[in-house]
Design a protein around this motif. Structure first.
Motif, PDB file in Angstrom:
ATOM      1  N   ALA A 199       0.796  -1.224   0.000  1.00  0.00           N
ATOM      2  CA  ALA A 199       0.000   0.000   0.000  1.00  0.00           C
ATOM      3  C   ALA A 199       0.831   1.278   0.000  1.00  0.00           C
ATOM      4  CB  ALA A 199      -0.946   0.005   1.207  1.00  0.00           C
ATOM      5  N   ASP A 200       2.122   1.192   0.282  1.00  0.00           N
ATOM      6  CA  ASP A 200       2.941   2.396   0.388  1.00  0.00           C
ATOM      7  C   ASP A 200       4.365   2.037   0.000  1.00  0.00           C
ATOM      8  OD1 ASP A 200       4.670   4.520   1.645  1.00  0.00           O
ATOM      9  OD2 ASP A 200       2.709   5.267   2.297  1.00  0.00           O
ATOM     10  N   VAL A 201       5.012   2.940  -0.724  1.00  0.00           N
ATOM     11  CA  VAL A 201       6.393   2.662  -1.131  1.00  0.00           C
ATOM     12  C   VAL A 201       7.294   2.474   0.082  1.00  0.00           C
ATOM     13  CG1 VAL A 201       6.222   3.829  -3.360  1.00  0.00           C
ATOM     14  CG2 VAL A 201       6.886   5.139  -1.337  1.00  0.00           C
ATOM     15  N   ALA A 202       6.950   3.087   1.209  1.00  0.00           N
ATOM     16  CA  ALA A 202       7.770   2.945   2.415  1.00  0.00           C
ATOM     17  C   ALA A 202       7.756   1.521   2.947  1.00  0.00           C
ATOM     18  CB  ALA A 202       7.269   3.910   3.499  1.00  0.00           C
ATOM     19  N   GLU A 207      14.232  -6.752  -0.426  1.00  0.00           N
ATOM     20  CA  GLU A 207      14.567  -7.621  -1.552  1.00  0.00           C
ATOM     21  C   GLU A 207      13.881  -7.199  -2.849  1.00  0.00           C
ATOM     22  OE1 GLU A 207      11.224  -9.807   0.730  1.00  0.00           O
ATOM     23  OE2 GLU A 207      12.971  -8.527   1.174  1.00  0.00           O
ATOM     24  N   LEU A 208      12.904  -6.275  -2.754  1.00  0.00           N
ATOM     25  CA  LEU A 208      12.224  -5.804  -3.957  1.00  0.00           C
ATOM     26  C   LEU A 208      12.739  -4.452  -4.439  1.00  0.00           C
ATOM     27  CD1 LEU A 208       8.508  -6.831  -3.253  1.00  0.00           C
ATOM     28  CD2 LEU A 208      10.196  -7.961  -4.726  1.00  0.00           C
ATOM     29  N   VAL A 232       4.955  -3.307 -10.360  1.00  0.00           N
ATOM     30  CA  VAL A 232       4.015  -2.354 -10.942  1.00  0.00           C
ATOM     31  C   VAL A 232       3.701  -1.294  -9.894  1.00  0.00           C
ATOM     32  CG1 VAL A 232       1.670  -2.010 -11.810  1.00  0.00           C
ATOM     33  CG2 VAL A 232       3.001  -3.997 -12.549  1.00  0.00           C
ATOM     34  N   LEU A 233       3.763  -0.032 -10.294  1.00  0.00           N
ATOM     35  CA  LEU A 233       3.329   1.077  -9.443  1.00  0.00           C
ATOM     36  C   LEU A 233       2.018   1.594 -10.003  1.00  0.00           C
ATOM     37  CD1 LEU A 233       3.672   3.242  -7.222  1.00  0.00           C
ATOM     38  CD2 LEU A 233       5.028   4.566  -8.874  1.00  0.00           C
ATOM     39  N   GLY A 254      11.826   5.808  -2.392  1.00  0.00           N
ATOM     40  CA  GLY A 254      10.807   4.819  -2.037  1.00  0.00           C
ATOM     41  C   GLY A 254      11.049   3.455  -2.637  1.00  0.00           C
ATOM     42  N   LEU A 255      11.249   3.401  -3.954  1.00  0.00           N
ATOM     43  CA  LEU A 255      11.371   2.118  -4.638  1.00  0.00           C
ATOM     44  C   LEU A 255      12.811   1.764  -5.005  1.00  0.00           C
ATOM     45  CD1 LEU A 255       8.314   2.463  -7.075  1.00  0.00           C
ATOM     46  CD2 LEU A 255       8.402   1.240  -4.908  1.00  0.00           C
TER      47      LEU A 255
END
Length: 332
Positions: A9-12, A17-18, A55-56, A118-119
């Protein structure tokens, strides 16, 4: 069998590992063939670089934030969209909250807050019409510049057109579904349009007529043409059953009622109440008709059953997505 995709639900909250993966950005409502032209390069780059594929997307849909009074027919609500993305091969979908505050990010804030910190992306893939940040100030060109400045790759995919040269879009597919043209919609989606809902109790009139139905209430914003469809029904246990379904207000017996999806499953006798099931639409047989009594209604229902059986006897998967959503697990 591939495990369920991670929904974040949130980039944080992205697991370590992703991080460092390839990210495809978009709303992707429908995950149609146009979207797949963006998603597939992301998967290819991730496989080449041996990094995660993510996917974002955004929840709720931005139109719900900026035009809340206008109903929005979601072709694929978030859970179904995530499952389709999983079938394609993505490792996770980040369903970032779309708020007016988020929409107020400058393009630079979007890049730094979401993509870089974030990502931690290594590459981003978007469609040619992707805009981001306040007043849609970010463009594919500014994204490419940000990639050079922040050491991530950028791939921009041009519009995808069908065999007739028309651009494939979610709005075009919504229009086809509203006209009952589920076959043409399936050609653009690459799979049969599918709805999901809980099976609820009804008046049991169908059972007294010899056609017991599984009843589902669809969201009010679903703009599906009222009428009779040849369908494939997926139970919660994954088993699939052919059937014929009516969607609409049942003008012969209850024309003032709310729209209802009623599915008669062929050669089936079991309790479905309370199950969340899926119905895939293969063909539009006819529109709703108000009959002069129950006898002509039953006679027409028998003709509908015969036509649906004939149509479904010859169907083949349109794609791996279609195989997963409407064919795998078929009883023999």
């Amino acid at each position: 069998m591939r495990s369920a995709i991670r929904r974040i639900a949130d980039v944080a909250d992205l697991p370590a590992e992703l991080r460092g993966g390839v990210v495809a950005i978009g709303n992707f409502d429908g995950v149609h063939r146009g979207h797949q032209s963006v998603l597939e390069p992301a998967l290819e780059i991730a496989a080449r670089d041996q990094v995660p594929a993510i996917v974002l997307t955004f929840e709720p849909h931005p139109r719900r934030v900026f035009r809340p009074a206008v109903p929005l027919f979601r072709i694929t609500p978030a859970p179904m969209k995530a499952r389709l993305l999983c079938q394609l091969g993505f490792d996770a979908v980040v369903e970032h909250a779309f708020t007016r505050a988020f929409a107020g990010f400058s393009p630079e804030e979007f890049v730094q807050t979401i993509l870089v910190r974030g990502l931690g992306i290594s590459h981003v893939v978007t469609g040619f019409d992707f805009h981001y940040g306040r007043n849609r100030g970010g463009t594919p060109q500014t994204l490419a510049e940000a990639g050079r400045a922040n050491d991530f790759g950028v791939t921009v995919v041009q519009a995808f057109s069908d065999e007739g040269g028309a651009v494939v879009s979610s709005s075009r597919i919504r229009g086809l579904l509203g006209e009952g043209d589920v076959a043409e919609a399936a050609g653009l989606l690459g799979y049969r349009f599918t709805v999901e809902a809980e099976v609820t109790g009804g008046k049991r009139l169908g059972r007294t007529l010899g056609f017991p139905t599984a009843n589902m209430v669809l969201p009010p914003e679903v703009e599906l043409a009222h009428g009779i469809y040849a369908v494939r029904f997926r139970r919660a246990d994954g088993s699939l059953h052919d059937g014929v379904a009516s969607y609409g207000r049942r003008p012969t017996v209850d024309e003032d009622g709310a729209p209802l999806l009623e599915t008669f499953l062929f050669d089936f006798d079991d309790d479905l109440y309370g199950e969340t099931c899926a119905v895939s639409l293969f063909g539009f047989l006819r529109g709703e008709v108000k009959f002069d009594g129950l006898d002509p209604l039953v006679a027409q229902m028998k003709r509908d059953e015969a036509e649906a059986r004939a149509l479904l006897a010859d169907v083949t998967p349109l794609s791996p997505l279609d195989l997963g959503i409407a064919f795998e697990g078929m009883e023999t």
